[in-house]
Design an enzyme around this catalytic site. Structure first.
Site, PDB file in Angstrom:
ATOM      1  N   TYR A   1      -5.902   8.893   5.801  1.00  0.00           N
ATOM      2  CA  TYR A   1      -6.947   8.049   6.381  1.00  0.00           C
ATOM      3  C   TYR A   1      -8.310   8.752   6.408  1.00  0.00           C
ATOM      4  CZ  TYR A   1      -3.319   4.844   8.108  1.00  0.00           C
ATOM      5  OH  TYR A   1      -2.271   3.958   8.221  1.00  0.00           O
TER       6      TYR A   1
ATOM      7  N   ASP B   1       1.642   5.717  11.869  1.00  0.00           N
ATOM      8  CA  ASP B   1       1.040   4.398  12.069  1.00  0.00           C
ATOM      9  C   ASP B   1       2.084   3.312  11.817  1.00  0.00           C
ATOM     10  OD1 ASP B   1      -0.791   2.385  12.461  1.00  0.00           O
ATOM     11  OD2 ASP B   1      -1.966   2.790  10.669  1.00  0.00           O
TER      12      ASP B   1
ATOM     13  N   ASP C   1       4.583   1.225  14.887  1.00  0.00           N
ATOM     14  CA  ASP C   1       4.540  -0.236  14.969  1.00  0.00           C
ATOM     15  C   ASP C   1       5.935  -0.827  14.769  1.00  0.00           C
ATOM     16  OD1 ASP C   1       1.898  -0.303  15.536  1.00  0.00           O
ATOM     17  OD2 ASP C   1       1.242  -1.273  13.700  1.00  0.00           O
TER      18      ASP C   1
ATOM     19  N   ASP D   1      11.121   6.777   4.410  1.00  0.00           N
ATOM     20  CA  ASP D   1      11.770   5.507   4.078  1.00  0.00           C
ATOM     21  C   ASP D   1      13.112   5.373   4.809  1.00  0.00           C
ATOM     22  OD1 ASP D   1      12.510   7.671   2.521  1.00  0.00           O
ATOM     23  OD2 ASP D   1      12.595   6.571   0.631  1.00  0.00           O
TER      24      ASP D   1
ATOM     25  N   LYS E   1       7.811  13.090   3.579  1.00  0.00           N
ATOM     26  CA  LYS E   1       8.249  12.649   2.249  1.00  0.00           C
ATOM     27  C   LYS E   1       8.230  13.863   1.326  1.00  0.00           C
ATOM     28  CE  LYS E   1       9.614   9.214  -0.418  1.00  0.00           C
ATOM     29  NZ  LYS E   1      11.011   8.754  -0.299  1.00  0.00           N
TER      30      LYS E   1
END
Length: 356
Positions: free
Chosen positions: A142, A244, A248, A220, A188
């Protein structure tokens, strides 16, 4: 008597009404636990733009930096969506986080027994879930440079330094030490070099916390496991973009976004806010759920002020209020004995706080 200075940012939409209820509860608990809270209100978001022409006035930054903690409601709305990006409400929040120096976002997710049917996930999967996401907030893709959008291509850069990883890992391990002493680091590392550095650094920090059981999981798989078996998690430690998304996803476990609190810490002053948005479509109707903001206030007491007993008192009051069947409109189908307005549920929780 201990005295604390609290910056209040009500923001836009339902922000003012939910923050008012959190302040009501804070006043009740401070009276019982023998400390004093002094509040100063500041503008941010669309409300600030309408008055000052910017989403984050300098006086708000100064006021927050001179406070012991910041309690924030919500910002944004269609009214300001077409403004240039630097003038939109969300830009004010991003700048405030930067000015405060916060780099760790903390999101607890707990399933209340009385609301186990609120989620679309089977109750037998959810019962007893109590997890805690520690998300790095100021690095990663980001914020990485270079970044650009050209005519036929666009690109972003995912960057973490060892020091950035080390400091967020310490917060993750410290959080685990206060809970069940299990930490799952999500990355990852099978395809991303930045995740390989992340994993190596987390393992180095783990040497300082031999009591904490450390595991690793690819993002994942973590997304799948959060839905398949969320009870396996205690503390989840991860980077900005993964955090993020996962936080959620974790919010759906509770079944209502109106119950979920968050804290942004690690810098000069902590910022405490519900995870939901400003919901301008229901603002002013008295039907918004202030519980996430009230629980954010409890996090403020715990993590910023060290008033652990007061935080425990608020969290116990919320649990008892839900157990006794009091609900806001969003939870009215879940065993409601009485459906309450925003102000009514705030007053009931404040009363329970005083009686505990």
């Amino acid at each position: 008597m201990k005295n604390y200075k609290i910056a209040i940012i009500k923001g836009d939409g339902i922000g003012p009404e939910i923050v008012d209820e959190a302040v009501k509860v804070l006043d009740a608990v401070s009276a019982k636990e023998d400390f004093e809270l002094n509040y100063e209100e500041y503008l941010m978001g669309g409300a600030a733009y309408d008055v000052k022409g910017v989403p984050l006035p300098d006086e708000t930054v100064e006021g927050c930096l001179n406070s012991d903690a910041v309690l924030f409601g919500a910002i944004g709305g269609e009214k300001w969506d077409k403004l240039p990006r630097e003038l939109r409400p969300e830009s004010g929040l991003l700048r405030l986080r930067k000015e405060l120096g916060v780099f760790a976002n903390l999101r607890p997710t707990q399933v209340f027994d009385e609301l186990v049917d609120a989620s679309t996930i089977k109750p037998e999967v959810l019962k007893g879930v109590d997890l805690f996401v520690v998300r790095e907030l100021t690095g990663g893709i980001y914020f990485g440079e270079p970044r650009a959008k050209e005519e036929n291509r666009a690109y972003n850069t995912m960057v973490y330094t060892k020091d950035e990883i080390r400091r967020i890992a310490k917060i993750g391990f410290e959080s685990a030490m206060k809970r069940r002493k299990n930490l799952c680091s999500v990355d990852k590392a099978n395809v991303l070099e930045v995740s390989q550095l992340w994993r190596e650094t987390v393992e180095e920090v783990a040497l300082d916390y031999p009591e904490v059981s450390l595991s690793h999981m690819y993002v994942d798989n973590a997304a799948m496991q959060l839905i398949r078996n969320p009870r396996q998690f205690d503390v989840i430690l991860t980077g900005n973009i993964f955090g993020d998304i996962l936080s959620d996803a974790a919010s759906m476990i509770s079944g209502s976004i109106g119950l979920l609190a968050s804290a942004s810490v690690g810098g000069k002053v902590g910022l405490f806010e519900p995870i939901h948005g400003s919901a301008p479509d229901i603002a002013g109707q008295g039907i918004s759920n202030p519980i996430a903001t009230i629980l954010s206030a409890a996090m403020m007491l715990r993590f910023a002020l060290g008033e652990v007993k007061a935080a425990d008192r608020i969290e116990k009051a919320v649990k008892n209020v839900l157990k006794d069947g009091y609900r806001t409109k969003d939870l009215s189908s879940l065993g409601a004995k009485e459906v309450c307005s925003t102000s009514e549920i705030g007053s009931i929780i404040a009363d329970y706080v005083a009686k505990i």
